[in-house]
Write a protein that holds these residues in place. Structure first.
Motif, PDB file in Angstrom:
ATOM      1  N   PRO A   1      23.903  23.358  17.599  1.00 21.65           N
ATOM      2  CA  PRO A   1      25.302  23.017  17.899  1.00 21.65           C
ATOM      3  C   PRO A   1      26.026  22.250  16.801  1.00 21.65           C
ATOM      4  N   ILE A   2      25.325  21.571  15.892  1.00 25.80           N
ATOM      5  CA  ILE A   2      26.038  20.864  14.812  1.00 25.80           C
ATOM      6  C   ILE A   2      26.754  21.846  13.891  1.00 25.80           C
ATOM      7  N   HIS A   3      26.410  23.130  13.996  1.00 30.86           N
ATOM      8  CA  HIS A   3      27.073  24.156  13.180  1.00 30.86           C
ATOM      9  C   HIS A   3      28.192  24.872  13.943  1.00 30.86           C
ATOM     10  N   LEU A   4      28.323  24.559  15.226  1.00 29.78           N
ATOM     11  CA  LEU A   4      29.233  25.326  16.075  1.00 29.78           C
ATOM     12  C   LEU A   4      30.156  24.466  16.929  1.00 29.78           C
TER      13      LEU A   4
ATOM     14  N   ALA B   1      28.661  17.621  16.460  1.00 29.51           N
ATOM     15  CA  ALA B   1      28.437  17.252  15.066  1.00 29.51           C
ATOM     16  C   ALA B   1      28.874  15.813  14.801  1.00 29.51           C
ATOM     17  N   ARG B   2      30.023  15.432  15.323  1.00 25.48           N
ATOM     18  CA  ARG B   2      30.515  14.057  15.121  1.00 25.48           C
ATOM     19  C   ARG B   2      29.611  13.047  15.834  1.00 25.48           C
ATOM     20  N   ASP B   3      29.101  13.407  17.005  1.00 27.91           N
ATOM     21  CA  ASP B   3      28.171  12.524  17.718  1.00 27.91           C
ATOM     22  C   ASP B   3      26.885  12.314  16.922  1.00 27.91           C
TER      23      ASP B   3
ATOM     24  N   ILE C   1      29.140  21.508  10.233  1.00 32.97           N
ATOM     25  CA  ILE C   1      28.636  21.713   8.869  1.00 32.97           C
ATOM     26  C   ILE C   1      28.016  23.099   8.754  1.00 32.97           C
ATOM     27  N   ALA C   2      28.016  23.634   7.545  1.00 39.66           N
ATOM     28  CA  ALA C   2      27.392  24.927   7.282  1.00 39.66           C
ATOM     29  C   ALA C   2      25.878  24.807   7.378  1.00 39.66           C
ATOM     30  N   HIS C   3      25.233  25.871   7.789  1.00 35.01           N
ATOM     31  CA  HIS C   3      23.779  25.912   7.797  1.00 35.01           C
ATOM     32  C   HIS C   3      23.272  25.770   6.358  1.00 35.01           C
ATOM     33  N   GLY C   4      22.268  24.930   6.155  1.00 36.42           N
ATOM     34  CA  GLY C   4      21.718  24.768   4.807  1.00 36.42           C
ATOM     35  C   GLY C   4      21.221  26.073   4.220  1.00 36.42           C
ATOM     36  N   LEU C   5      20.612  26.906   5.055  1.00 37.40           N
ATOM     37  CA  LEU C   5      20.081  28.173   4.552  1.00 37.40           C
ATOM     38  C   LEU C   5      21.188  29.173   4.247  1.00 37.40           C
TER      39      LEU C   5
END
Length: 277
Positions: A184-187, A192-194, A201-205
């Motif tokens: 969910p941090i990507h969506l 993400a803010r929590d 953020i974008a997926h690292g991969l």
């Protein structure tokens, strides 16, 4: 206080997982990473970083044997090191397994290595991967087992190439289904803010996949990657402009880093090529 790591869980293989490669899935992944290479866009051969897709569900499973479950909320993906033995193609039926091989306590956290191997149904090795996980803010106080190989390399001379790229505003929403990574941090911006991030953020991969096609289109010279490794240094926000700078680092080898402005987001990058098909 969280309990320590369990070294008895090291070197325990997971059960085998199976994955059948389709042309449609290869096309979807190439499109989700803005890959311009015709063979990737047509699904004739996989983009290099697609190798994570067949093993993604097994990525954290070995760590469950070692890392206390109460610490999993602190785990981030620190480094990725691919070793490619042959390309992935449509119709491949892949068999993968994984194990955690070692960990090292550090003042700011603990890093651990998960090793994954992928073979075809005939038993031929397709690729190997060393994944470095980092548990933020928890020093387990000891070093056990074997960590992943180093991929830092010396840069030689002026840059051999510099490639500018753009991460689209909807990149994460396209990459998540293509890679099978719905974190969910990507969506979800609120999630993400929590988690202490400025937003989605974008997926690292995904960022690593951008770097792979930057390398292939600028210095690949129709060669095939046999190793690709990076350290994930900083998160990338959708809408960012990337610059991947590439230096020679030996025969058919290159060092590289990817930055957003003055902020390096992929560091200690190493790409090794082979003339073999």
């Amino acid at each position: 206080m969280a309990e320590g790591f369990d070294p008895a869980g090291l070197d325990r293989w997971t059960d085998e997982s199976r994955f059948e490669v389709t042309r449609a899935r290869l096309v979807e992944y190439a499109e989700a990473t803005n890959d311009p290479i015709p063979a990737h866009r047509a699904g004739d051969v996989a983009s290099p970083v697609f190798a994570i897709v067949p093993v993604f569900q097994s990525l954290l499973e070995p760590a469950l044997e070692v890392v206390p479950t109460g610490l999993f909320g602190r785990v981030v993906h620190g480094e990725q090191d691919f070793r490619f033995h042959r390309p992935i193609r449509p119709g491949d039926k892949l068999v993968s397994r994984a194990k955690m091989t070692g960990y090292e306590g550090l003042p700011n956290g603990t890093r651990g290595t998960v090793y994954l191997e992928t073979r075809d149904e005939a038993g031929e090795s397709v690729n190997e991967q060393y994944v470095t996980l980092f548990v933020r803010g928890f020093d387990t106080g000891e070093t056990r087992g074997v960590l992943g190989p180093d991929h830092r390399s010396a840069r030689s001379g002026a840059p051999a190439a510099k490639v500018a790229q753009h991460v689209d505003d909807d990149q994460t929403f396209r990459y998540a289904p293509a890679a099978g990574d719905p974190m969910p941090i990507h969506l979800d911006a609120e999630v993400a803010r929590d988690a202490g991030l400025p937003g989605i953020i974008a997926h690292g991969l995904c960022t690593m996949a951008f770097a792979s096609w930057a390398l292939l289109t600028s210095v690949g010279e129709r060669r095939r990657l046999r190793r690709l490794a990076v350290r994930f240094a900083k998160p990338v926000l959708p809408g960012s402009d990337l610059d991947t700078t590439i230096w020679r680092a030996g025969d058919l080898a290159y060092a590289f880093e990817t930055a957003v402005g003055d902020t390096v987001v992929l560091k200690d990058g190493l790409a090794e090529f082979t003339d073999q098909e």
